[in-house]
Motif scaffolding. Structure first.
Motif, short mmCIF file in Angstrom:
data_model
loop_
_atom_site.label_atom_id
_atom_site.label_comp_id
_atom_site.label_asym_id
_atom_site.label_seq_id
_atom_site.Cartn_x
_atom_site.Cartn_y
_atom_site.Cartn_z
N ALA A 197 -24.44 17.08 45.82
CA ALA A 197 -24.72 18.51 45.66
C ALA A 197 -26.00 18.71 44.73
O ALA A 197 -26.80 19.40 45.23
N THR A 198 -26.22 18.28 43.60
CA THR A 198 -27.22 18.25 42.66
C THR A 198 -28.43 17.70 43.25
O THR A 198 -29.38 18.14 43.15
N ALA A 199 -28.40 16.58 43.90
CA ALA A 199 -29.39 15.92 44.56
C ALA A 199 -29.92 16.54 45.68
O ALA A 199 -31.19 16.72 45.88
N LEU A 200 -29.05 17.08 46.45
CA LEU A 200 -29.51 17.71 47.51
C LEU A 200 -30.02 19.20 47.40
O LEU A 200 -31.23 19.66 47.96
N VAL A 201 -29.25 19.90 46.70
CA VAL A 201 -29.68 21.37 46.49
C VAL A 201 -29.97 22.01 44.94
O VAL A 201 -30.21 23.13 44.91
N GLY A 202 -29.98 20.81 44.24
CA GLY A 202 -30.34 21.39 42.88
C GLY A 202 -29.31 21.46 42.03
O GLY A 202 -28.07 21.53 42.18
N PRO A 203 -29.50 21.86 40.67
CA PRO A 203 -28.78 22.17 39.55
C PRO A 203 -27.67 23.19 39.72
O PRO A 203 -27.93 24.26 40.30
N VAL A 204 -26.39 22.95 39.15
CA VAL A 204 -25.51 23.93 39.32
C VAL A 204 -25.66 25.29 38.40
O VAL A 204 -25.91 24.92 37.25
N GLU A 205 -25.81 26.47 38.84
CA GLU A 205 -25.86 27.69 37.96
C GLU A 205 -24.74 28.23 37.46
O GLU A 205 -24.62 28.89 36.40
N SER A 206 -23.76 28.36 38.32
CA SER A 206 -22.46 29.03 37.99
C SER A 206 -21.33 28.16 38.85
O SER A 206 -21.71 27.44 39.76
N LEU A 207 -20.21 28.50 38.17
CA LEU A 207 -18.92 27.63 38.85
C LEU A 207 -17.75 28.40 38.84
O LEU A 207 -17.58 29.17 37.58
N VAL A 208 -17.00 28.25 39.96
CA VAL A 208 -15.73 28.84 39.86
C VAL A 208 -14.89 27.87 40.30
O VAL A 208 -15.11 27.21 41.39
N ALA A 209 -13.89 27.39 39.47
CA ALA A 209 -12.86 26.46 39.90
C ALA A 209 -11.47 26.87 39.87
O ALA A 209 -10.93 27.58 39.45
N GLU A 210 -10.83 26.10 41.08
CA GLU A 210 -9.45 26.27 41.09
C GLU A 210 -8.69 24.97 41.36
O GLU A 210 -8.97 24.02 41.97
N THR A 211 -7.42 24.75 40.72
CA THR A 211 -6.84 23.54 40.88
C THR A 211 -5.20 24.09 41.15
O THR A 211 -4.55 25.12 41.07
#
Length: 211
Positions: A197-211
């Motif tokens: 993901a980071t290689a294709l579209v750049g660094p992550v700016e925000s994150l929402v996670a669920e487990t």
């Protein structure tokens, strides 16, 4: 162009993958240094001997410190269980070797940062084995995105479909033991999606996670 001596620690499926790659890289890419498969390490010694013969290494050892100390070895390739990555990588770096390390670097961010500091101090060449990043299809996708050929990317969806531990008849593996693997599915497989993901579209700016 000077040839480079390879020392491989570990003969699991990634160890075999690395051995095949080092043996083929000159034929595939051409304009790269030739490699010499010098030393293979695993335990017990009989296993190391058998795989050294199978993979084409000049000699075998059951002591990874012996491999690192060998003056014929320029690059130490580590494909062992995660819990010993740090110890082996630091020893190789301090010995003046370059290091090709399977992911993950270590079992904690603190350990990984320590490894990075030693690598920077010694000036060794290092790489962590996020192998999907070097797939020609991914390289082409990166170029298409960078060139704007498919427009502005607004969404990335990644999925890992892996069932090799679903077979109840398979032997228990260190990957299923926290003390040996440390990171579970996210560290073993999910990290590949993050790297892509980071290689294709750049660094992550925000994150929402669920487990």
């Amino acid at each position: 162009m000077t040839s480079l001596g390879i020392g491989l620690i570990g003969t699991g499926f990634m160890g075999k993958c690395h051995a095949l790659a080092y043996g083929s890289v000159k034929a595939v890419f051409g304009d790269v240094p030739a490699t010499r498969l010098e030393v293979l390490c695993d335990v017990p010694a009989e296993k190391a001997e058998a795989f050294a013969d199978q993979f084409g290494f000049a000699r075998a050892t059951s002591d990874w410190k012996d491999l690192i100390a060998d003056p014929k070895v320029d690059i130490v390739c580590i494909t062992t269980p995660n819990k010993v990555h740090k110890e082996m990588a630091l020893a190789a770096l301090e010995a003046g070797k370059h290091v090709h390390l399977e992911k993950p670097m270590a079992l904690s961010l603190e350990d990984a940062r320590q490894m990075l500091a030693v690598a920077e101090r010694t000036g060794a060449k290092t790489i962590v084995g996020y192998n999907y990043l070097h797939n020609p299809a991914i390289s082409h996708a990166r170029k298409l995105i960078a060139d704007g050929a498919i427009g502005r990317i607004v969404h990335f969806r990644g999925m890992v479909d892996e069932d090799y531990q679903a077979d109840p008849d398979l032997a228990w593996t260190w990957r299923a033991t926290k003390a040996d693997a440390g990171l579970g599915t996210l560290g073993d497989l999910g990290c590949h999606l993050i790297s892509l993901a980071t290689a294709l579209v750049g660094p992550v700016e925000s994150l929402v996670a669920e487990t």
